[in-house]
Design a protein around this motif. Structure first.
Motif: not given
Length: 357
Positions: A46-48, A64-65, A169-175
């Protein structure tokens, strides 16, 4: 005598040669697994994503959004559900469980999952089994919109019995900083909505296995809606990411709780202000047959059921009363089964923060 003994020792040492494979680690098998994983990981791009599988570290650029991006992370495992995977020789779903437990957790704060990394550890690497597991991880990442950008496969002889493995496992997200959901705006009069679970997800399996041991059922017999008991107890955790992210674009959601270990009674309080309590109505949603069967076979009390299992509700969403219809419409349009299951009331000294009536 001493001199010849010394020379004899040298000669024996020079003819004695061990390899990593002799110690129980097959590097070729590990390389073969990496090649099997690469096309699976490619499907999740995906993007990134700046680098693919195989490097020392995975690089990812925050889209960047985002104006004020805040990273949100979560780590988890699959727990003793793996014991049933070994017993039933079903390895294709636990990878999705692994992803779901982390991405659903970070979703609670409004985060969009960006990427996921997994850790697969075993005593002896079986490429076919490991590929099945990672295939489930990749599927989970696709469902969550997260990139599988790396991980670790550890072959450690003597650490695990043959045929067994562990997963983490681990996930990283953004808000966006101004869109973080923290439950602080929840107030009396708000409504609790419940999203249907796919089953027991990945929680309470120590008790489930104890009940199964007591009941000694036929795992291959039809159990519910044409599915066998083996299929039902191994059904992977539902991933709520895309429907909920879509909802957040339309409705001002006040709070979200992922119903994991601790069930309904212990997870909702994690997002409620101290001055509030959630009253849930157990007849407001359809409880899957699995939970009825577990309760009957194990003689489990109602309170214990609600403290251990999700009982058919995998995630709760709290909104203002005027936003209920729009929320339900959005969730159902995204393919979710959702109900209005409770309300928020004032909490007084001595009151529990969640009760099921």
């Amino acid at each position: 005598m001493a001199r010849w003994a010394w020379f004899g020792y040298i000669s024996m040492t020079e003819s004695f040669s061990l390899s990593y494979r002799d110690a129980g680690v097959d590097i070729d098998q590990g390389d073969a697994l990496v090649e099997r994983i690469k096309p699976l990981a490619k499907k999740t791009l995906r993007e990134g994503v700046l680098t693919g599988i195989g490097g020392f570290g995975a690089l990812f650029e925050v889209p960047k959004r985002y104006q004020e991006p805040v990273l949100v992370s979560g780590a988890d495992g699959v727990g003793t559900k793996l014991k049933l995977a070994f017993q039933l020789n079903r390895h294709d779903t636990v990878g999705q469980d692994l992803v779901a437990m982390s991405v659903n957790d970070i979703l609670v704060q409004g985060a969009e999952p960006l990427f996921f990394l997994d850790y697969f550890a075993c005593g002896r690497l079986d490429v076919e089994t490991a590929a099945e597991v990672v295939g489930g991880v990749a599927k989970g990442c696709e469902l969550a919109g997260a990139a599988l950008i790396g991980g670790e496969t550890a072959e450690m002889p003597g650490m695990y019995p043959d045929g067994e493995y562990d997963l983490a496992g681990f996930a990283v997200g953004v808000v966006e900083k101004n869109k973080i959901i923290d439950g602080s705006r929840i107030a009396p009069g708000d409504v609790v909505l419940g999203l249907a679970s796919s089953g027991a997800h990945s929680n309470g399996y120590s008790l489930i296995r104890k009940i199964l041991e007591h009941a000694n059922p036929n795992f291959d017999a039809p159990f519910d809606q044409g599915k066998t008991l083996a299929e039902i107890v191994m059904k992977p955790t539902r991933i709520y990411v895309k429907p909920v992210l879509s909802l957040l674009e339309k409705v001002p959601v006040k709070g979200i709780a992922h119903i994991t270990g601790g069930g309904l009674l212990e997870n909702l309080p994690r997002v409620l202000p101290e001055s509030t309590m959630a009253i849930l109505e157990k007849n407001a949603w359809q409880r899957p047959k699995l939970f009825d069967w577990l309760q009957m076979e194990g003689g489990v009390e109602d309170a214990e059921m609600h403290r251990v299992f999700n009982c058919g509700i995998g995630m709760t969403i709290i909104v203002a009363e005027e936003d209920v219809e729009a929320t339900l419409a959005s969730l159902r349009q995204s393919g979710e089964t959702a109900w209005q299951i409770g309300r928020i009331e004032p909490r007084y000294r001595g009151d529990p923060q969640t009760c099921v009536v």
